[in-house]
Scaffold this active site. Structure first.
Site, PDB file in Angstrom:
ATOM      1  N   ASP A  16       0.758  -1.295  -0.048  1.00 57.77           N
ATOM      2  CA  ASP A  16      -0.042  -0.022  -0.002  1.00 57.77           C
ATOM      3  C   ASP A  16       0.865   1.297  -0.046  1.00 57.77           C
ATOM      4  OD1 ASP A  16      -2.461   1.357  -0.234  1.00 57.77           O
ATOM      5  OD2 ASP A  16      -2.636   1.403   2.245  1.00 57.77           O
ATOM      6  N   HIS A  33       3.019   3.566  -8.976  1.00 60.56           N
ATOM      7  CA  HIS A  33       2.615   2.186  -8.955  1.00 60.56           C
ATOM      8  C   HIS A  33       3.810   1.640  -9.917  1.00 60.56           C
ATOM      9  CE1 HIS A  33      -1.455   2.362  -7.712  1.00 60.56           C
ATOM     10  NE2 HIS A  33      -1.758   3.451  -8.608  1.00 60.56           N
ATOM     11  N   LEU A 127      10.844 -20.509  -5.297  1.00 65.43           N
ATOM     12  CA  LEU A 127       9.750 -19.776  -4.741  1.00 65.43           C
ATOM     13  C   LEU A 127       8.416 -19.586  -5.533  1.00 65.43           C
ATOM     14  CD1 LEU A 127       9.127 -17.229  -2.588  1.00 65.43           C
ATOM     15  CD2 LEU A 127       9.984 -15.788  -4.213  1.00 65.43           C
TER      16      LEU A 127
HETATM   17  C1  IPE Z   1      -5.308  -2.591  -0.514  1.00 65.33           C
HETATM   18  O1  IPE Z   1      -4.988  -1.298  -0.604  1.00 65.33           O
HETATM   19  C2  IPE Z   1      -5.334  -3.284  -1.847  1.00 65.33           C
HETATM   20  C3  IPE Z   1      -3.846  -3.235  -2.477  1.00 65.33           C
HETATM   21  C4  IPE Z   1      -2.755  -3.339  -1.642  1.00 65.33           C
HETATM   22  C5  IPE Z   1      -4.027  -3.820  -3.575  1.00 65.33           C
HETATM   23  P1  IPE Z   1      -6.207  -0.329  -0.444  1.00 65.33           P
HETATM   24  O2  IPE Z   1      -5.526   0.996  -0.894  1.00 65.33           O
HETATM   25  O3  IPE Z   1      -7.129  -0.503  -1.832  1.00 65.33           O
HETATM   26  O4  IPE Z   1      -6.850  -0.240   0.708  1.00 65.33           O
HETATM   27  P2  IPE Z   1      -7.773   0.792   1.491  1.00 65.33           P
HETATM   28  O5  IPE Z   1      -8.637   1.453   0.313  1.00 65.33           O
HETATM   29  O6  IPE Z   1      -6.633   1.864   1.958  1.00 65.33           O
HETATM   30  O7  IPE Z   1      -8.455   0.107   2.542  1.00 65.33           O
HETATM   31  C1  IPE Z   2      -1.228   0.328  -3.495  1.00 64.04           C
HETATM   32  O1  IPE Z   2      -1.251   1.904  -3.735  1.00 64.04           O
HETATM   33  C2  IPE Z   2      -1.586  -0.245  -4.989  1.00 64.04           C
HETATM   34  C3  IPE Z   2      -3.113  -0.374  -5.085  1.00 64.04           C
HETATM   35  C4  IPE Z   2      -3.722  -0.572  -4.341  1.00 64.04           C
HETATM   36  C5  IPE Z   2      -3.261  -0.779  -6.503  1.00 64.04           C
HETATM   37  P1  IPE Z   2      -2.354   2.740  -3.333  1.00 64.04           P
HETATM   38  O2  IPE Z   2      -2.677   2.933  -4.933  1.00 64.04           O
HETATM   39  O3  IPE Z   2      -3.570   2.360  -2.723  1.00 64.04           O
HETATM   40  O4  IPE Z   2      -1.586   4.116  -2.844  1.00 64.04           O
HETATM   41  P2  IPE Z   2      -2.449   4.841  -1.626  1.00 64.04           P
HETATM   42  O5  IPE Z   2      -2.808   3.857  -0.792  1.00 64.04           O
HETATM   43  O6  IPE Z   2      -3.466   5.604  -2.492  1.00 64.04           O
HETATM   44  O7  IPE Z   2      -1.265   5.812  -1.235  1.00 64.04           O
HETATM   45 MG    MG Z   3      -3.895   2.512  -0.638  1.00 66.71          MG
END
Ligand code: IPE
Ligand code: IPE
Ligand code: MG
Length: 236
Positions: A16, A33, A127
């Site tokens: 995240d 990303h 792995l």
């Molecule tokens: C969880 O992150 C999903 C992934 C890392 C793919 P999100 O950014 O979607 O989760 P929330 O919205 O903070 O709970």
């Molecule tokens: C995690 O990063 C990747 C995905 C959920 C696809 P985020 O896109 O959720 O990044 P934040 O949490 O908004 O910073």
């Molecule tokens: Mg996120």
């Protein structure tokens, strides 16, 4: 000298913070990303070094479909590029690729590339890298319940035969051991619909830093923390 505790067999990661990492730098979210994909490579290297058998990465949740179409497209394009570029590397590293989630929902092109990489790496055995894509735990458990009801309706299953083991056999993760260690980056203390059944007894380690800043040394730190924990599984 006390014996070194064994490394976790299975590490699961909620990757995240890509968006916030980009925002901090005044960059578009897709750059976050892109940088996050580099962390994946480092994480795989570190797991190989430690002898970890399974690494499950939460890459796209069922709820992430609610994001703006442009971000979804950027993520799918990135995933396709990752699959193309990494298939070769995974062959060199003897890494097997698997995927869990509602994969039918992925765009055709993405799914084809995913299937090709899974097939190509199927015989590798160091792995196993499991990508959670269009993954949601509630959907997964609901689907498993649906399969059990189908079996019951066909007269092949009675109520007493519904056991945790049988239910687990219908999850996307059938055949994969439960995670021992769950890592989440960017400080959020929640599971966001990830592996709710499977992480019942996983050790949780949360990092404040954003996923693109996560490196090999962080993974080693998490495993060090894990090895100092006393897992009791409800016993003494
Ligand atoms: C969880 O992150 C999903 C992934 C890392 C793919 P999100 O950014 O979607 O989760 P929330 O919205 O903070 O709970
Ligand atoms: C995690 O990063 C990747 C995905 C959920 C696809 P985020 O896109 O959720 O990044 P934040 O949490 O908004 O910073
Ligand atoms: Mg996120």
């Amino acid at each position: 000298m006390p014996e070194e505790p064994p490394p976790p067999v299975h590490i699961a990661v909620i990757m995240d913070g890509n968006g916030r990492w980009a925002k901090e730098r005044g960059l578009p979210r897709r750059e976050g990303h892109r940088a996050g994909a580099e962390s994946v490579r480092r994480c795989v290297e570190a797991c190989k070094e430690l002898g970890v058998r399974y690494l499950t990465l939460y890459a796209f949740s069922s709820e992430n479909w609610n994001r703006p179409p442009a971000e979804i497209t950027a993520l799918m394009t990135l995933l396709e590029r990752f699959l193309e570029q990494k298939a070769e590397e995974m062959m060199r590293q003897n890494v097997r690729l698997q995927a869990i989630g509602h994969l039918e929902r992925l765009p055709d092109k993405t799914r084809r590339k995913l299937e090709a990489a899974i097939e190509r790496t199927a015989a590798n055995d160091s792995l196993t890298l499991v990508l959670a894509l269009s993954y949601g735990s509630r959907e997964e458990i609901t689907e498993a319940a649906r399969s059990l009801v189908r079996e019951a309706a066909a007269g092949r299953l009675g109520p007493d035969e519904v056991t945790p083991e049988r239910l687990a056999g219908y999850l996307y993760t059938a055949g994969i051991p439960d995670p021992d260690l769950l890592i989440r980056t960017s400080g959020e203390m929640r599971l966001s619909n990830f592996l709710l059944w499977q992480i019942s007894y996983a050790e949780l380690v949360i990092f404040k830093k954003f996923w693109p800043d996560f490196g090999e040394s962080d993974l080693f730190e998490a495993v060090g923390e894990y090895s100092r924990r006393h897992r009791r599984f409800g016993g003494l």
